[in-house]
Design a protein around this motif. Structure first.
Motif, PDB file in Angstrom:
ATOM      1  N   ASP A  55       0.849  -1.193   0.000  1.00 40.99           N
ATOM      2  CA  ASP A  55       0.000   0.000   0.000  1.00 40.99           C
ATOM      3  C   ASP A  55       0.886   1.245   0.000  1.00 40.99           C
ATOM      4  OD1 ASP A  55       0.925   0.294   2.594  1.00 40.99           O
ATOM      5  OD2 ASP A  55      -0.967  -0.283   3.543  1.00 40.99           O
ATOM      6  N   ALA A  56       0.281   2.417   0.168  1.00 40.74           N
ATOM      7  CA  ALA A  56       1.015   3.688   0.123  1.00 40.74           C
ATOM      8  C   ALA A  56       2.046   3.795   1.243  1.00 40.74           C
ATOM      9  CB  ALA A  56       0.031   4.846   0.199  1.00 40.74           C
ATOM     10  N   ASN A  57       1.838   3.074   2.345  1.00 40.29           N
ATOM     11  CA  ASN A  57       2.771   3.112   3.481  1.00 40.29           C
ATOM     12  C   ASN A  57       3.850   2.039   3.391  1.00 40.29           C
ATOM     13  OD1 ASN A  57       1.326   5.220   4.678  1.00 40.29           O
ATOM     14  ND2 ASN A  57      -0.123   3.764   5.580  1.00 40.29           N
ATOM     15  N   GLY A  58       3.843   1.256   2.310  1.00 35.87           N
ATOM     16  CA  GLY A  58       4.844   0.207   2.153  1.00 35.87           C
ATOM     17  C   GLY A  58       4.479  -1.098   2.843  1.00 35.87           C
ATOM     18  N   LYS A  59       3.275  -1.168   3.364  1.00 39.26           N
ATOM     19  CA  LYS A  59       2.820  -2.386   4.042  1.00 39.26           C
ATOM     20  C   LYS A  59       2.263  -3.357   2.995  1.00 39.26           C
ATOM     21  CE  LYS A  59      -0.332  -4.036   7.561  1.00 39.26           C
ATOM     22  NZ  LYS A  59      -1.521  -3.759   8.343  1.00 39.26           N
ATOM     23  N   LYS A  60       2.550  -4.636   3.160  1.00 39.45           N
ATOM     24  CA  LYS A  60       2.065  -5.642   2.213  1.00 39.45           C
ATOM     25  C   LYS A  60       0.537  -5.634   2.160  1.00 39.45           C
ATOM     26  CE  LYS A  60       5.830  -8.906   2.038  1.00 39.45           C
ATOM     27  NZ  LYS A  60       6.009  -9.206   0.639  1.00 39.45           N
ATOM     28  N   LEU A  61       0.010  -5.671   0.926  1.00 37.47           N
ATOM     29  CA  LEU A  61      -1.441  -5.694   0.738  1.00 37.47           C
ATOM     30  C   LEU A  61      -2.040  -7.049   1.114  1.00 37.47           C
ATOM     31  CD1 LEU A  61      -1.984  -3.820  -2.650  1.00 37.47           C
ATOM     32  CD2 LEU A  61      -2.540  -3.028  -0.350  1.00 37.47           C
ATOM     33  N   PHE A  62      -1.290  -8.094   0.858  1.00 37.42           N
ATOM     34  CA  PHE A  62      -1.778  -9.450   1.098  1.00 37.42           C
ATOM     35  C   PHE A  62      -0.847 -10.111   2.105  1.00 37.42           C
ATOM     36  CE2 PHE A  62      -2.564  -8.108  -3.285  1.00 37.42           C
ATOM     37  CZ  PHE A  62      -3.943  -8.038  -3.253  1.00 37.42           C
TER      38      PHE A  62
END
Length: 127
Positions: A55-62
């Protein structure tokens, strides 16, 4: 007597017919393997994209396996190339099954013809 000669002629032709069908099965199996490999490559590419998605924060989407698997199913079901390849693979599976049935049928006919000729040869005086 003529019918026995025809049966013997057919019996002589059957090994070549069986061989040709078996070669066709091998070729279809090879083609099916290539299609399966192509599907695997495309799915691996999609899996890599899913694993790399953030996502925009660099966190994995899945973040868990279930979410990744659900996304893979979603993406592959909407991929026309993968869908086409899976349809081709299914068609090849059906063709292979049909060819194997034809081989089995010819083997049965060959066995029956051989048995009939042996019977008639053994009983030629009484027929």
């Amino acid at each position: 007597m003529e019918q026995y000669l025809q049966l013997a002629g057919a019996l002589m032709d059957m090994p070549d017919q069986i061989y040709n069908l078996q070669v066709e099965v091998l070729n279809k199996n090879e083609e099916q393997g290539k299609v399966s490999d192509e599907i695997s490559k495309l799915e691996a590419k999609i899996k890599a994209e899913i694993n790399a998605a953030t996502d925009a924060n660099g966190k994995k989407l899945f973040s868990n396996a279930e979410m990744r698997e659900a996304e893979l199913v979603e993406r592959t079901s909407g991929d026309l190339e993968i869908t086409s390849l899976k349809e081709k693979k299914e068609a090849l599976t059906n063709e292979i099954a049909t060819l194997r049935l034809k081989v089995e049928l010819l083997n049965n006919k060959q066995r029956n013809a051989r048995t009939l000729l042996e019977f008639f040869a053994a009983n030629k005086d009484s027929i």
